[in-house]
Design an enzyme around this catalytic site. Sequence first.
Site, PDB file in Angstrom:
ATOM      1  N   LYS A 124       0.823  -1.204   0.000  1.00  0.00           N
ATOM      2  CA  LYS A 124       0.000   0.000   0.000  1.00  0.00           C
ATOM      3  C   LYS A 124       0.861   1.259   0.000  1.00  0.00           C
ATOM      4  CE  LYS A 124      -1.862   3.522   2.367  1.00  0.00           C
ATOM      5  NZ  LYS A 124      -1.359   4.369   3.466  1.00  0.00           N
ATOM      6  N   ASP A 142      -6.049   0.974   0.768  1.00  0.00           N
ATOM      7  CA  ASP A 142      -6.012   1.259   2.200  1.00  0.00           C
ATOM      8  C   ASP A 142      -7.389   0.937   2.782  1.00  0.00           C
ATOM      9  OD1 ASP A 142      -7.803   3.261   1.602  1.00  0.00           O
ATOM     10  OD2 ASP A 142      -6.268   4.808   1.515  1.00  0.00           O
TER      11      ASP A 142
END
Length: 213
Positions: A124, A142
Amino acid sequence: MKGILSHDEADKCLDVLEETYPDAKCELEHKSPFELLVATILSAQCTDVRVNKVTEEMFKKYNKPEDFANMDIKTLEGLVKECGLYRNKAKNIKASSNVILEEFNGKVPETIKDLMKLPGVGKKTANVVASTCFGVPAIAVDTHVFRVSNRIGFVSENNVEKTEKALENKIDRDRWTKAHHLFIFHGRRCCTARSPKCQACPIKDFCRYYEET
DNA sequence: CTCCCGATAT
DNA sequence: ATATCAGGAG
């Protein structure tokens, strides 16, 4: 009851989100790739508002890998404490700074693969830095992207890895980075985790969760 | 899977 | 009181 959005419906849904949030962009304040890397490490389980408050002060004095590489760990922990998970975050910022200096000639690496070699940097965070700073197409999944994309029915997956792959298949590559920011804006302003504002939602016609409520 | 974790919204 | 916030490592 709507099912999973087709590629075409997903495209139209993104059009509406783009009209709704024309200024969707990275909300972690930064003046360099390194500052964004640090801010993104700090953003784990913490609001962007809090991160920006902490980094605004910290970056006045410290904003380069050289500044963090040899910093006293207790000093760094104190600087980032308000973000939570502060011992891990301080350790990772310091360690990543050292790897950048020793392995990457003092510059933040530009590929997702190299970014993930930095301690505390997973998929991420690597996607965020690569896409925002270096124009690499990527969908950083996320908490907001995961919740919103699965709740609406863009995809239907039970973890972030599968969600990222499914979104990449559902969305054209040239919209990946923009879609990532649109999901985050929508997740913050409307499709919140607790008590989402479904009645005012601009894409409720596309949403299977709305049909259920 | 668990642990790390302070600050804020609900 | 407790769920949640731009996750990652062991």
